[in-house]
Structure formats: structure tokens, C-alpha cells
Write a protein that holds these residues in place. Structure first.
Motif, PDB file in Angstrom:
ATOM      1  N   ASP A 175       0.808  -1.219   0.000  1.00  0.00           N
ATOM      2  CA  ASP A 175       0.000   0.000   0.000  1.00  0.00           C
ATOM      3  C   ASP A 175       0.842   1.270   0.000  1.00  0.00           C
ATOM      4  OD1 ASP A 175       0.882  -0.889   2.425  1.00  0.00           O
ATOM      5  OD2 ASP A 175      -0.900  -0.303   3.546  1.00  0.00           O
ATOM      6  N   SER A 176       2.180   1.124   0.159  1.00  0.00           N
ATOM      7  CA  SER A 176       2.979   2.349   0.247  1.00  0.00           C
ATOM      8  C   SER A 176       3.021   3.043  -1.113  1.00  0.00           C
ATOM      9  CB  SER A 176       4.399   2.029   0.707  1.00  0.00           C
ATOM     10  OG  SER A 176       5.095   1.333  -0.297  1.00  0.00           O
ATOM     11  N   GLY A 177       2.857   4.343  -1.098  1.00  0.00           N
ATOM     12  CA  GLY A 177       2.968   5.123  -2.324  1.00  0.00           C
ATOM     13  C   GLY A 177       1.785   4.988  -3.269  1.00  0.00           C
ATOM     14  N   LEU A 178       0.676   4.414  -2.820  1.00  0.00           N
ATOM     15  CA  LEU A 178      -0.482   4.276  -3.691  1.00  0.00           C
ATOM     16  C   LEU A 178      -1.642   5.129  -3.181  1.00  0.00           C
ATOM     17  CD1 LEU A 178      -0.734   0.438  -4.444  1.00  0.00           C
ATOM     18  CD2 LEU A 178       0.449   2.219  -5.724  1.00  0.00           C
ATOM     19  N   ASP A 179      -2.379   5.734  -4.111  1.00  0.00           N
ATOM     20  CA  ASP A 179      -3.586   6.433  -3.676  1.00  0.00           C
ATOM     21  C   ASP A 179      -4.718   5.416  -3.546  1.00  0.00           C
ATOM     22  OD1 ASP A 179      -4.713   5.918  -6.191  1.00  0.00           O
ATOM     23  OD2 ASP A 179      -3.950   7.813  -7.008  1.00  0.00           O
ATOM     24  N   VAL A 180      -5.863   5.888  -3.079  1.00  0.00           N
ATOM     25  CA  VAL A 180      -6.917   4.947  -2.705  1.00  0.00           C
ATOM     26  C   VAL A 180      -7.472   4.199  -3.916  1.00  0.00           C
ATOM     27  CG1 VAL A 180      -8.818   6.603  -2.781  1.00  0.00           C
ATOM     28  CG2 VAL A 180      -8.944   4.663  -1.202  1.00  0.00           C
ATOM     29  N   ASP A 181      -7.481   4.848  -5.098  1.00  0.00           N
ATOM     30  CA  ASP A 181      -7.975   4.161  -6.295  1.00  0.00           C
ATOM     31  C   ASP A 181      -7.028   3.040  -6.723  1.00  0.00           C
ATOM     32  OD1 ASP A 181     -10.270   5.688  -6.513  1.00  0.00           O
ATOM     33  OD2 ASP A 181      -9.190   7.288  -7.582  1.00  0.00           O
ATOM     34  N   ALA A 182      -5.728   3.365  -6.717  1.00  0.00           N
ATOM     35  CA  ALA A 182      -4.725   2.364  -7.087  1.00  0.00           C
ATOM     36  C   ALA A 182      -4.770   1.198  -6.107  1.00  0.00           C
ATOM     37  CB  ALA A 182      -3.337   2.991  -7.103  1.00  0.00           C
ATOM     38  N   LEU A 183      -4.989   1.524  -4.849  1.00  0.00           N
ATOM     39  CA  LEU A 183      -5.078   0.518  -3.792  1.00  0.00           C
ATOM     40  C   LEU A 183      -6.237  -0.446  -4.048  1.00  0.00           C
ATOM     41  CD1 LEU A 183      -3.303   0.304  -1.343  1.00  0.00           C
ATOM     42  CD2 LEU A 183      -4.973   1.625  -0.054  1.00  0.00           C
ATOM     43  N   ARG A 184      -7.365   0.135  -4.453  1.00  0.00           N
ATOM     44  CA  ARG A 184      -8.557  -0.681  -4.717  1.00  0.00           C
ATOM     45  C   ARG A 184      -8.292  -1.635  -5.893  1.00  0.00           C
ATOM     46  NH1 ARG A 184     -12.117   3.172  -5.718  1.00  0.00           N
ATOM     47  NH2 ARG A 184     -12.915   3.313  -3.604  1.00  0.00           N
ATOM     48  N   ILE A 185      -7.656  -1.091  -6.934  1.00  0.00           N
ATOM     49  CA  ILE A 185      -7.379  -1.912  -8.122  1.00  0.00           C
ATOM     50  C   ILE A 185      -6.439  -3.062  -7.786  1.00  0.00           C
ATOM     51  CG2 ILE A 185      -6.238  -1.893 -10.386  1.00  0.00           C
ATOM     52  CD1 ILE A 185      -7.283   1.021 -10.680  1.00  0.00           C
TER      53      ILE A 185
END
Lengths: 253, 477
Positions: A175-185
Motif C-alpha cells: 500500500d505504500s505510495g499508492l492512492d486509494v484508487d490504485a489501492l482498490r485496483i
């Protein structure tokens, strides 16, 4: 005694240059399960991932096994071929090595002793996986991790996970360096792969945020190199609500 | 995925087969009789060489002048150790028996034909290349050029033939303004005893789409190969010239001292690619230079794989406004090898641009040194020059360093220099191994990536050869 179907550690201890980091970790991850290991900075989360994966910089004692096979006697590449996959927090760039060439090399290594597949055949395999991950095929011509954004690096790791077909997956702070959308994907992709392939997952993270998407079956709290608490998703929710200090206070009491 | 030099596995196997044949030829060189000149150098020998070729007087005079310059010049001591080179012991001119300048393959003597057949060269010519010349020891034996190019006025022939047939083109340019005999000890030696090589002339506006290729094979022990290459492109033309060099192994030292002179006319494009894989007892001491006129683009692409001591610094003289030069080189320095190479760029006009990318790998005690010069004359405003040299050292007995020189007389310029010398990154190695590949395979990948910026510019057969050589060199690690 090691089970036939589990990634297991018993009293796993590691040190670097004589300095102890893990002080006795016992875990059992069965196929299809998701375990989250949470902890504050410096608790030993990354060390747990890398020591299990076989980073020779860590001196390791205790036992670790994969489906009954001793892991600690294997080097890092043997552990990969045994079915262990570590998704790096910050994978290094390897300039001049195209993603296509790299993926084909590791794919064929994982296939051994079966003969390597042809370039054309591999192209079909990789494009199918990339389609499922909604990745642009132009990605294949880039140099490995060179100039990749945080999200691209993580997706490239996930693509490797899809190709190598591991039995157990270790996710180091994905999860480091990811925004919430990228995290969801990325979470969606990992859950899909777990469903299709049935691998076990250990995810280490500082924040509970990714666990909303990944929905772990088990949550463990790592502190000063030891697992001081284990529970279910409610434990992660409590950490988010109350912070580590409260839990650590309870755990060490 | 569709990279320029990725080919079907079948194509790669075919190339590999021809390379195996080529190695077999290196191990068991064919036997044949030669006419051999005397060892060492004297005015008598220079006259004999010229007479045997039936050269015009002006060429004889050039040779004699070069010989006198050669005698006065000391062997350079600023570079690698050349004390093992005994020029008195080298045979300067060797001519295999056979009819030279054969124009059809059937006229070429069988033993030479076999060698090239094993290399797959005639097939390659039919399939890909616009024209092929092959030089076996001193003489050019086979020269062809596609009819269409000939009709467009393109001349591609042996240098000796050009001296006879195109003196009006050759005489004003041959070792005059580009590489004069007095440039250095070895260019002077070359001027006295040169033999063979290629002459390439591209008329105004003609764009030669297919590459023109030549192979040099040095097969006689204690022998010097001194081929001369002269390339002239007129305005708005373009050409892609490729040469490959090889030699079987002999116990005694040989010398290769080529001169390459390129005149890139206004707004023309010249790509000169050369890959040498001489055996490790060859002293490879060359002088290569291009004079680049306004708006023209000169590209040098080079791989030095073989030879013992190499001294090679291709030079671009950017003589007209807007001219540009790109130098891309890769050097492998293995056991017993010293690679002293680099690039020289002289900016003589405003708004001229150059880039130099140099990659070297040293192992097994090999030494790779980048030696380069970037010079910008006063008044040449708006120029840019970028030099990047990277050395990769694979073990503790090997070495790599850089000797860059910058002489910048103008302020309004952009100059960049980056140099790295290092070992394979432990972090990269560990990451690759964590995906299940062995340390050897991971190392190979990293090295292939390191040389990729240069290798991807090479013709496929050379790219394959370089990757195979890296693999062979890796076996001892």
C-alpha cells in the motif's frame, strides 16, 4: 511438526550483524487464507517478508517450511521455485532489461524442468494475464522498473505473481505510495488471483487502510520482533481506531 | 515485444549455426598457399607492394611519403603498452592465390568460398544486404552491389580497384585532409603498406536503404592487415555501412591497422558500424575519422570484442553548421586484453551537436579504458556535447577507468559528461534471484541490460554474437 499444506514458521528468529530483529515468530498460513501482519515502523515487518523469501543478509534461526519442505536450507531462488513469491515494496530498476525479456526468463525458470516455451507462445500467455490486469501491452517494451510510478511498480509485481503461479504470496507494504484508487485496483487483482489460484497470502502493512479491500481472515500484530496479538478483522479496525500504543500496551501487559 | 532485433527462434538458430561454423573455421584454419612479402618494412617492400598492384605513380609517391613519416615517428607511449609489438617481424602484405575483384561468387577460389559459405555470407547477401565485399587477408575477393544501386551511381568496390578506376574521386581524398599519413605512427605505417578495404561513393540525393556490408578475415600468422576504407556521401544522400572482422588464433602477434576516412556531405547521413572479433594476439591500432558537413549526421557504432591491445578513437569533425555526430561503442575486455578506446568530437561550426555513449565490461584481468576528447572552438555557439561512459567490472582482478578531455573555448554551449564505473548491483541481483533464476542467469540479464543501448543498434547477427560472447565469458565466473 509441519503440515503438508501450509507456510509455517516456528520460533523464527533473525538478526543482521548480530542485532536481533525477529525474536521468535510462529505463523501458519494455509492455502487461500489471507493473513495481515501489522505493526509500527521498526517492528520487523519487512524483515519477516525478506527473511522468509531468503534474503541472505539476514541470519536466520528456528524453522520455516512450505508444504512440509524446509525453507531455511534453500537459497532465495530455490524458495521462489518452491512456490514462494515476495512482492517488493520498492523493486529496483534493472536498466536495459525489457519487461518482456525479463518475464519470459523468470517464467521459463519457474517451468523448469519442463522445456522453455517459445517467444510466440509466451506472448500469448503474458498478454492474457495483462488483459486480466488491464495493463497496456506497451509496458512489455519498457525497461524493468525504470522510471515506473509507484503504481506501475506494484502492478508489475502483480503481473509476475500471476505468471509465476506461487503457492504463497508475501506482500511487503504494497500500500505504500499508492492512492486509494490504485489501492482498490491492486487489491481487486490480488483477490481475483487468490480466488483463481488458491494461494495463501501474508500481507504486512503499517496501515489498516488496505485491509478494507483485502479483507484478511487473520490479523497479527508484530512488535519488537514478536507477534503479540492475533485476531480477525476486528483487530485491524481497533488498531485504526485506537492506534498501536494502546494495543501494544495491552499485549505486553 | 516487437523489438527491432528480436527475431524468431528459427532465425536465431540459423545465425548461431553459422557462428558455430565460423568458430570451427577459427579452430581449424584452411590450408592454402600464399605469396608472401618479406618481413619488416623497407622502401623496397613498399615499392614492391605498389608495383604488384600496378598502381599509378601518385599512389606510389603517397606510400613512399608515408613510409618516410613512419620512420621518423616514435611508437606512442601515452596509451597502452605496445612493447610486445615488433613491427620488424610482421609481414605487411599477403596475397592469397586467386583472381582478385571477382564479381560473381563462382570466380572466388574454393577455400575462401568455403569459409564464407560457412559464415553464411552469400545467403545473407541474397536475403538482406545491398552489397557485400569480403576481404581475406590483404585482397578483396568478392564484391557485388545490387544492380539498382549501380544504376543510381552508387560505387561500392575494393579500394585497390577504386585507385585504378576512380582516381578523380580517390586522389583528392585519400589520406589528405581527413587522416593524413602524419596523423600518427600507425596511420603512417598504414599509408605505406595499405592493401584492400572498401571504397563507397553515394551520389547526391541517393538514399541507400539496405546496409552495405564487408567482412575481413585475417588468416595468416605474423601478418598485418591494413585495409583502407573511404566513404564519400554527396548532399542529401544516406548510407549504412557495416564491417565485421575476424581472425583465427595464432601464437605470434599480428597487427591490424586500418584507416577509415569518411566525408559526409551536406545534409547526408552516414552510419558506420564495425564489430571486430580479432583473436587475442592481434594489436588492433586504427585511425577512423569523419568530416561532417553542414546539416549532416554521422553515426559511429562499434563493438570491440577480440584482439589483445586495442587503440581506437573514432573522430568526428563537425565542420559545418548544424552537423551532428553520435558515437555508440561497446568494449569487452577479458583475460589478457586492454581496450583503450573512446571517441573524439571536434566542434568547428556553430549549432553542432554530439553524443557519445560508451559501455565497457572487464573481467578476468582485462582492462577497459575510455579515452575521449570533446573540443569546441571559439565562436561555435549553440553547440551541445554529451558524453556518457559506463564501465562494469566483473571481478577484482580487472579494471576500468576514464580519461575524458574537454577543451571548450566557447561559453554559449551545453556540455555534459557522466561516467560510472562499478560492479553489478547486489540489490538487482537479489531481486532477480528472488524470481527463481540462478545467480549466473541474473548476472547475464543485468549485463545484457547494461549493453542494451548499444546492442540494440547493431545488426541482428552481431547482437546475437555479442550476447553469445558475454555468455561464453561468463562461464568462467
Amino acid at each position: 511438526m509441519a503440515w503438508k499444506n501450509e507456510l509455517a514458521t516456528r520460533n523464527l528468529r533473525t538478526s543482521v550483524g548480530g542485532k536481533p530483529i525477529l525474536r521468535g515468530v510462529s505463523l501458519s498460513i494455509r492455502p487461500g487464507e489471507i493473513h495481515a501482519v501489522m505493526g509500527p515502523n521498526g517492528s520487523g515487518k519487512s524483515t519477516l517478508c525478506h527473511a522468509l523469501a531468503g534474503d541472505p543478509n539476514f541470519k536466520t534461526e528456528g524453522t520455516a517450511s512450505l508444504d512440509g519442505k524446509d525453507l531455511l536450507g534453500m537459497d532465495i531462488s530455490e524458495r521462489s521455485r518452491a512456490g514462494l513469491f515476495l512482492s517488493y515494496q520498492t523493486p529496483p530498476a534493472v536498466p536495459g532489461v525489457s519487461v518482456a525479456n525479463y518475464l519470459r526468463t523468470i517464467y521459463n525458470a519457474a517451468r523448469a524442468p519442463k522445456p522453455p516455451i517459445s517467444i510466440a507462445e509466451f506472448e500469448r500467455v503474458v498478454k492474457k494475464e495483462m488483459g486480466a490486469l488491464r495493463m497496456d501491452e506497451a509496458f512489455l517494451d519498457r525497461y524493468l522498473n525504470e522510471g515506473f510510478s509507484g503504481g506501475e511498480k506494484k502492478r508489475c509485481e502483480t503481473l509476475q505473481m500471476a505468471l509465476l503461479q506461487p503457492k504463497y504470496v508475501l506482500l511487503d507494504e504494497i500500500d505504500s505510495g499508492l492512492d486509494v484508487d490504485a489501492l482498490r485496483i491492486i487489491s481487486h487483482d490480488i483477490l481475483r488471483l487468490r480466488k483463481e489460484r488458491g494461494f495463501g497470502v501474508m500481507v504486512v502493512t503499517h496501515y489498516a487502510r488496505i485491509l478494507k479491500f483485502l479483507k484478511p481472515d487473520f490479523v497479527h500484530v508484530l512488535h519488537m520482533g514478536k507477534l503479540i496479538r492475533s485476531g480477525n478483522a476486528a483487530l485491524a479496525a481497533r488498531i485504526e481506531r485506537e492506534g498501536y500504543d494502546k494495543i501494544i500496551g495491552d499485549g505486553s501487559r | 515485444m516487437n523489438k527491432k532485433n528480436e527475431a524468431s527462434p528459427g532465425a536465431i538458430r540459423k545465425i548461431s549455426d553459422s557462428l558455430d561454423a565460423y568458430r570451427e573455421n577459427i579452430r581449424n584454419p584452411p590450408k592454402f598457399s600464399y605469396r608472401v612479402g618479406e618481413k619488416g618494412l623497407s622502401e623496397k617492400i613498399v615499392r614492391e607492394i605498389s608495383a604488384s598492384k600496378g598502381e599509378p605513380e601518385w599512389m606510389l609517391q603517397k606510400r613512399l611519403f608515408s613510409y618516410r613519416v613512419f620512420k621518423t615517428k616514435p611508437i606512442p607511449t601515452w596509451g597502452p603498452d605496445l612493447s610486445g609489438l615488433n613491427l620488424d617481424d610482421i609481414t605487411n602484405y599477403v596475397r592469397p592465390e586467386g583472381k582478385k575483384n571477382a564479381r560473381s561468387w563462382s570466380e572466388v577460389p574454393d577455400y575462401i568460398k568455403n569459409t564464407y559459405e560457412r559464415l553464411g555470407i552469400p545467403q545473407a547477401e541474397r536475403q538482406i544486404l545491398g552489397g557485400v565485399a569480403a576481404q581475406y587477408d590483404s585482397e578483396v575477393f568478392y564484391h557485388s552491389i545490387q544492380k539498382r544501386l549501380e544504376e543510381q551511381g552508387v560505387i561500392f568496390c575494393g579500394m585497390d580497384q577504386a585507385v585504378q578506376e576512380y582516381p578523380e574521386l580517390v586522389k583528392p581524398k585519400f589520406m589528405t585532409t581527413c587522416v593524413p599519413a602524419g596523423d600518427n605512427k600507425f596511420s603512417a605505417l598504414h599509408g605505406a603498406v595499405w592493401s584492400g578495404g572498401s571504397f563507397l561513393y553515394v551520389p547526391k540525393g541517393v538514399k541507400v536503404e539496405q546496409p552495405l556490408q564487408i567482412y575481413f578475415i585475417m588468416n595468416y600468422p605474423q601478418y598485418g592487415q591494413f585495409e583502407h576504407t573511404l566513404i564519400m556521401t554527396e548532399e542529401d544522400s544516406s548510407v549504412n555501412y557495416i564491417e565485421g572482422c575476424t581472425a583465427p588464433h595464432y601464437e605470434t602477434a599480428s597487427v591490424h591497422s586500418a584507416v577509415v576516412e569518411i566525408f559526409a556531405g551536406k545534409h547526408s547521413r552516414v552510419r558506420y558500424t564495425s564489430v571486430q572479433n580479432w583473436s587475442k594476439n592481434v594489436y588492433n591500432l586504427n585511425t577512423k575519422r569523419a568530416i561532417v558537413q553542414a546539416g549532416a549526421v554521422m553515426e559511429w557504432i562499434g563493438g570491440t570484442l577480440g584482439s589483445g591491445v586495442t587503440m581506437l578513437y573514432p573522430c568526428s569533425v563537425l565542420a559545418g553548421e548544424g552537423a551532428r555526430a553520435d558515437h555508440l561503442t561497446i568494449a569487452l575486455a577479458g583475460e589478457g586484453q586492454v581496450k583503450d578506446g573512446g571517441a573524439k568530437v571536434i566542434h568547428l561550426a556553430p549549432d553542432t551537436h554530439s553524443t557519445v555513449i560508451s559501455k565497457s565490461i572487464s573481467r578476468g584481468g582485462g582492462i577497459a579504458r575510455y579515452r575521449g576528447l570533446v573540443k569546441v572552438k571559439k565562436g561555435c555557439y549553440g553547440c551541445s556535447a554529451h558524453v556518457r561512459c559506463d564501465g562494469l567490472i566483473l571481478d577484482s582482478s580487472s579494471g576500468s577507468d576514464t580519461v575524458p578531455r574537454m577543451e571548450i573555448e566557447e561559453n554559449d554551449v551545453q556540455i555534459g559528461h557522466e561516467a560510472t564505473v562499478g560492479r553489478i548491483s547486489a540489490e538487482q541481483l537479489l531481486y532477480l534471484r528472488s524470481r527463481g533464476i540462478s545467480e549466473e542467469e541474473a548476472t547475464r540479464l543485468i549485463i545484457a541490460g547494461f549493453v542494451e543501448p548499444v546492442v540494440k543498434q547493431l545488426p541482428l547477427e552481431y547482437a546475437v554474437e555479442i550476447n553469445r560472447l558475454i555468455e561464453m565469458e561468463m562461464e568462467g565466473l
